[in-house]
Enzyme design. Structure first.
Site, PDB file in Angstrom:
ATOM      1  N   LYS A  66       0.833  -1.209   0.000  1.00  0.00           N
ATOM      2  CA  LYS A  66       0.000   0.000   0.000  1.00  0.00           C
ATOM      3  C   LYS A  66       0.867   1.258   0.000  1.00  0.00           C
ATOM      4  O   LYS A  66       0.669   2.165  -0.797  1.00  0.00           O
ATOM      5  CB  LYS A  66      -0.924   0.020   1.236  1.00  0.00           C
ATOM      6  CG  LYS A  66      -1.844  -1.187   1.351  1.00  0.00           C
ATOM      7  CD  LYS A  66      -2.744  -1.114   2.583  1.00  0.00           C
ATOM      8  CE  LYS A  66      -2.021  -1.151   3.914  1.00  0.00           C
ATOM      9  NZ  LYS A  66      -1.381  -2.457   4.220  1.00  0.00           N
ATOM     10  N   ARG A  70     -10.071   0.521   8.367  1.00  0.00           N
ATOM     11  CA  ARG A  70      -9.629  -0.835   8.675  1.00  0.00           C
ATOM     12  C   ARG A  70     -10.671  -1.628   9.436  1.00  0.00           C
ATOM     13  O   ARG A  70     -10.429  -2.781   9.785  1.00  0.00           O
ATOM     14  CB  ARG A  70      -8.397  -0.737   9.562  1.00  0.00           C
ATOM     15  CG  ARG A  70      -7.091  -0.938   8.831  1.00  0.00           C
ATOM     16  CD  ARG A  70      -6.069  -0.777   9.895  1.00  0.00           C
ATOM     17  NE  ARG A  70      -4.870  -1.491   9.761  1.00  0.00           N
ATOM     18  CZ  ARG A  70      -3.770  -0.992   9.219  1.00  0.00           C
ATOM     19  NH1 ARG A  70      -3.782   0.161   8.609  1.00  0.00           N
ATOM     20  NH2 ARG A  70      -2.660  -1.665   9.266  1.00  0.00           N
ATOM     21  N   ARG A 108      11.799  -4.965   5.043  1.00  0.00           N
ATOM     22  CA  ARG A 108      11.504  -3.563   4.716  1.00  0.00           C
ATOM     23  C   ARG A 108      12.357  -2.574   5.516  1.00  0.00           C
ATOM     24  O   ARG A 108      12.612  -2.767   6.697  1.00  0.00           O
ATOM     25  CB  ARG A 108      10.031  -3.280   5.030  1.00  0.00           C
ATOM     26  CG  ARG A 108       9.715  -1.778   5.000  1.00  0.00           C
ATOM     27  CD  ARG A 108       8.280  -1.487   5.103  1.00  0.00           C
ATOM     28  NE  ARG A 108       7.637  -2.142   6.220  1.00  0.00           N
ATOM     29  CZ  ARG A 108       6.325  -2.278   6.314  1.00  0.00           C
ATOM     30  NH1 ARG A 108       5.534  -1.819   5.372  1.00  0.00           N
ATOM     31  NH2 ARG A 108       5.805  -2.877   7.351  1.00  0.00           N
ATOM     32  N   ARG A 135      14.159   1.082  10.463  1.00  0.00           N
ATOM     33  CA  ARG A 135      13.212  -0.035  10.381  1.00  0.00           C
ATOM     34  C   ARG A 135      12.118   0.188  11.418  1.00  0.00           C
ATOM     35  O   ARG A 135      12.365   0.786  12.462  1.00  0.00           O
ATOM     36  CB  ARG A 135      13.935  -1.360  10.659  1.00  0.00           C
ATOM     37  CG  ARG A 135      14.849  -1.749   9.501  1.00  0.00           C
ATOM     38  CD  ARG A 135      15.499  -3.094   9.680  1.00  0.00           C
ATOM     39  NE  ARG A 135      16.535  -3.256   8.660  1.00  0.00           N
ATOM     40  CZ  ARG A 135      16.401  -3.985   7.542  1.00  0.00           C
ATOM     41  NH1 ARG A 135      15.287  -4.647   7.315  1.00  0.00           N
ATOM     42  NH2 ARG A 135      17.381  -4.047   6.665  1.00  0.00           N
ATOM     43  N   ARG A 162      -0.681  -8.873  13.254  1.00  0.00           N
ATOM     44  CA  ARG A 162      -1.196  -7.894  12.284  1.00  0.00           C
ATOM     45  C   ARG A 162      -2.010  -8.597  11.203  1.00  0.00           C
ATOM     46  O   ARG A 162      -3.045  -8.085  10.768  1.00  0.00           O
ATOM     47  CB  ARG A 162      -0.036  -7.091  11.679  1.00  0.00           C
ATOM     48  CG  ARG A 162       0.520  -6.060  12.669  1.00  0.00           C
ATOM     49  CD  ARG A 162       1.914  -5.582  12.317  1.00  0.00           C
ATOM     50  NE  ARG A 162       2.009  -4.941  11.024  1.00  0.00           N
ATOM     51  CZ  ARG A 162       3.162  -4.689  10.406  1.00  0.00           C
ATOM     52  NH1 ARG A 162       4.313  -5.049  10.971  1.00  0.00           N
ATOM     53  NH2 ARG A 162       3.169  -4.085   9.253  1.00  0.00           N
TER      54      ARG A 162
HETATM   55  P1  AP5 Z   1       4.797  -1.605   1.865  1.00  0.00           P
HETATM   56  O1  AP5 Z   1       4.407  -0.816   0.668  1.00  0.00           O
HETATM   57  O2  AP5 Z   1       5.555  -0.920   2.929  1.00  0.00           O
HETATM   58  O3  AP5 Z   1       3.508  -2.359   2.457  1.00  0.00           O
HETATM   59  P2  AP5 Z   1       2.216  -1.788   3.190  1.00  0.00           P
HETATM   60  O4  AP5 Z   1       1.024  -2.421   2.526  1.00  0.00           O
HETATM   61  O5  AP5 Z   1       2.257  -0.311   3.279  1.00  0.00           O
HETATM   62  O6  AP5 Z   1       2.401  -2.511   4.575  1.00  0.00           O
HETATM   63  P3  AP5 Z   1       2.373  -1.956   6.067  1.00  0.00           P
HETATM   64  O7  AP5 Z   1       3.139  -2.921   6.885  1.00  0.00           O
HETATM   65  O8  AP5 Z   1       2.733  -0.516   6.128  1.00  0.00           O
HETATM   66  O9  AP5 Z   1       0.856  -2.117   6.364  1.00  0.00           O
HETATM   67  P4  AP5 Z   1       0.196  -2.148   7.725  1.00  0.00           P
HETATM   68  O10 AP5 Z   1      -1.191  -2.072   7.271  1.00  0.00           O
HETATM   69  O11 AP5 Z   1       0.495  -3.306   8.614  1.00  0.00           O
HETATM   70  O12 AP5 Z   1       0.871  -0.933   8.525  1.00  0.00           O
HETATM   71  P5  AP5 Z   1       0.346   0.518   8.895  1.00  0.00           P
HETATM   72  O13 AP5 Z   1       1.500   1.415   8.945  1.00  0.00           O
HETATM   73  O14 AP5 Z   1      -0.814   0.865   8.053  1.00  0.00           O
HETATM   74  O15 AP5 Z   1       5.612  -2.887   1.333  1.00  0.00           O
HETATM   75  C1  AP5 Z   1       6.221  -3.795   2.247  1.00  0.00           C
HETATM   76  C2  AP5 Z   1       7.604  -4.212   1.744  1.00  0.00           C
HETATM   77  O16 AP5 Z   1       7.437  -5.036   0.584  1.00  0.00           O
HETATM   78  C3  AP5 Z   1       8.507  -3.035   1.311  1.00  0.00           C
HETATM   79  O17 AP5 Z   1       9.821  -3.291   1.701  1.00  0.00           O
HETATM   80  C4  AP5 Z   1       8.380  -2.998  -0.216  1.00  0.00           C
HETATM   81  O18 AP5 Z   1       9.572  -2.556  -0.833  1.00  0.00           O
HETATM   82  C5  AP5 Z   1       8.081  -4.463  -0.561  1.00  0.00           C
HETATM   83  N1  AP5 Z   1       7.145  -4.597  -1.681  1.00  0.00           N
HETATM   84  C6  AP5 Z   1       6.066  -3.794  -1.946  1.00  0.00           C
HETATM   85  N2  AP5 Z   1       5.397  -4.227  -3.046  1.00  0.00           N
HETATM   86  C7  AP5 Z   1       6.067  -5.342  -3.482  1.00  0.00           C
HETATM   87  C8  AP5 Z   1       5.867  -6.238  -4.583  1.00  0.00           C
HETATM   88  N3  AP5 Z   1       4.845  -6.082  -5.466  1.00  0.00           N
HETATM   89  N4  AP5 Z   1       6.749  -7.262  -4.727  1.00  0.00           N
HETATM   90  C9  AP5 Z   1       7.789  -7.419  -3.866  1.00  0.00           C
HETATM   91  N5  AP5 Z   1       8.036  -6.605  -2.794  1.00  0.00           N
HETATM   92  C10 AP5 Z   1       7.184  -5.571  -2.609  1.00  0.00           C
HETATM   93  O19 AP5 Z   1      -0.200   0.270  10.378  1.00  0.00           O
HETATM   94  C11 AP5 Z   1       0.670  -0.003  11.455  1.00  0.00           C
HETATM   95  C12 AP5 Z   1      -0.114  -0.103  12.755  1.00  0.00           C
HETATM   96  O20 AP5 Z   1      -0.761   1.164  13.018  1.00  0.00           O
HETATM   97  C13 AP5 Z   1      -1.273  -1.120  12.762  1.00  0.00           C
HETATM   98  O21 AP5 Z   1      -0.821  -2.407  13.094  1.00  0.00           O
HETATM   99  C14 AP5 Z   1      -2.195  -0.512  13.820  1.00  0.00           C
HETATM  100  O22 AP5 Z   1      -1.722  -0.778  15.123  1.00  0.00           O
HETATM  101  C15 AP5 Z   1      -2.066   0.979  13.567  1.00  0.00           C
HETATM  102  N6  AP5 Z   1      -3.053   1.503  12.601  1.00  0.00           N
HETATM  103  C16 AP5 Z   1      -2.795   2.125  11.409  1.00  0.00           C
HETATM  104  N7  AP5 Z   1      -3.937   2.476  10.777  1.00  0.00           N
HETATM  105  C17 AP5 Z   1      -4.956   2.070  11.598  1.00  0.00           C
HETATM  106  C18 AP5 Z   1      -6.374   2.134  11.492  1.00  0.00           C
HETATM  107  N8  AP5 Z   1      -6.987   2.674  10.428  1.00  0.00           N
HETATM  108  N9  AP5 Z   1      -7.108   1.618  12.520  1.00  0.00           N
HETATM  109  C19 AP5 Z   1      -6.522   1.080  13.606  1.00  0.00           C
HETATM  110  N10 AP5 Z   1      -5.188   0.970  13.759  1.00  0.00           N
HETATM  111  C20 AP5 Z   1      -4.398   1.468  12.763  1.00  0.00           C
HETATM  112 MG    MG Z   2       2.444   1.067   4.887  1.00  0.00          MG
END
Ligand code: AP5
Ligand code: MG
Ligand code: ZN
Length: 217
Positions: free
Chosen positions: A13, A88, A127, A160, A172
């Site tokens: 994402k 979410r 990542r 990281r 997660r």
């Molecule tokens: P990346 O693009 O970073 O993936 P992402 O989908 O953004 O994954 P996240 O881990 O950020 O999602 P998340 O939903 O767990 O975390 P968030 O910060 O939202 O890609 C990942 C890696 O893969 C990178 O290294 C990239 O280079 C590689 N990659 C990408 N595409 C690829 C491909 N096609 N092929 C190969 N490699 C690839 O949330 C974190 C925490 O915040 C949650 O756990 C929760 O506690 C809280 N939180 C955030 N939003 C909410 C909400 N709305 N409600 C409640 N709690 C929330």
């Molecule tokens: Mg992200």
């Protein structure tokens, strides 16, 4: 245009949101990034969110809905925005519908990034991001052109995430399947859900997303 990128942790994402932001001129609203900034700054929201995030659990709806409601009122969201990691839960999706209705705005599309659970652990544990400009990288899948130097800003400092370890990743993923996956039928019923193959390589996923966005205009 108002777009939601929906998918499990590590689906890509954030990676794709950075690209769409550049190409379409839409501001990326990542609740994860906002919450990490709040934790780092030690704000009230950050203090409340920290333990949930470290455990890989969702932060309360009340907190994230409040953050997004304030953020979309800002000037840079006037021409549209791209939601990454919000909504979410069904309660968050309903709150978003109400916020948009009050502003006479509508959601254009929800893009589901479909990725097998097995691929996600490697993506997340490999990542890292630039500590200066937040550009995302991966140990194997997406390295900087020059080893140890950010392509985007030239910085040599990288970081990281605290929640990018194997144990937290499984919580997660559980949270995604239990609380977020129900949004797929929710948006499908509204006729605005599009699916892309997130298992494809990064450029290919970008091309699929561009095709979806192109078909809307
Ligand atoms: P990346 O693009 O970073 O993936 P992402 O989908 O953004 O994954 P996240 O881990 O950020 O999602 P998340 O939903 O767990 O975390 P968030 O910060 O939202 O890609 C990942 C890696 O893969 C990178 O290294 C990239 O280079 C590689 N990659 C990408 N595409 C690829 C491909 N096609 N092929 C190969 N490699 C690839 O949330 C974190 C925490 O915040 C949650 O756990 C929760 O506690 C809280 N939180 C955030 N939003 C909410 C909400 N709305 N409600 C409640 N709690 C929330
Ligand atoms: Mg992200
Ligand atoms: Zn950088």
């Amino acid at each position: 245009m108002i777009i939601i990128l929906l998918g499990p942790p590590g689906a890509g994402k954030g990676t794709q949101a950075q690209r769409i932001e550049t190409k379409q001129g839409l501001v990326q609203l990542s609740t994860g990034d906002m919450l990490r900034a709040a934790v780092a700054a030690g704000t009230e929201v950050g203090k409340k969110a920290k333990a949930f995030m470290e455990a890989g659990k969702l932060v309360t709806d009340e907190i994230v809905i409040g953050i997004i409601a304030d953020r979309i009122d800002e000037d840079d969201c006037k021409n549209g925005f791209l939601l990454d990691g919000f909504p979410r839960t069904v309660a968050q999706a309903e709150a978003l519908d109400n916020m948009l209705a009050r502003k006479d705005l509508k959601l254009d599309v929800v893009i589901e990034m479909k990725v097998d659970d097995a691929a996600l652990v490697d993506r997340i544990t490999g990542r890292y991001t630039c500590a200066n400009c937040n550009q995302g990288y991966h140990d194997v899948n997406l390295k900087p052109k020059v080893d140890g130097v950010c392509d985007n800003c030239g910085s040599t400092n990288f970081k990281r995430r605290a929640d990018d370890n194997r144990e937290t990743v499984s919580s997660r993923l559980e949270a995604y399947h239990a609380q977020t996956a129900p949004l797929l039928p929710y948006y499908k019923a509204k006729g605005i859900l599009k699916v892309v193959d997130g298992m494809a390589d990064i450029d290919d996923v970008t091309a699929q997303i561009n095709e979806v966005l192109g078909s809307l205009s």
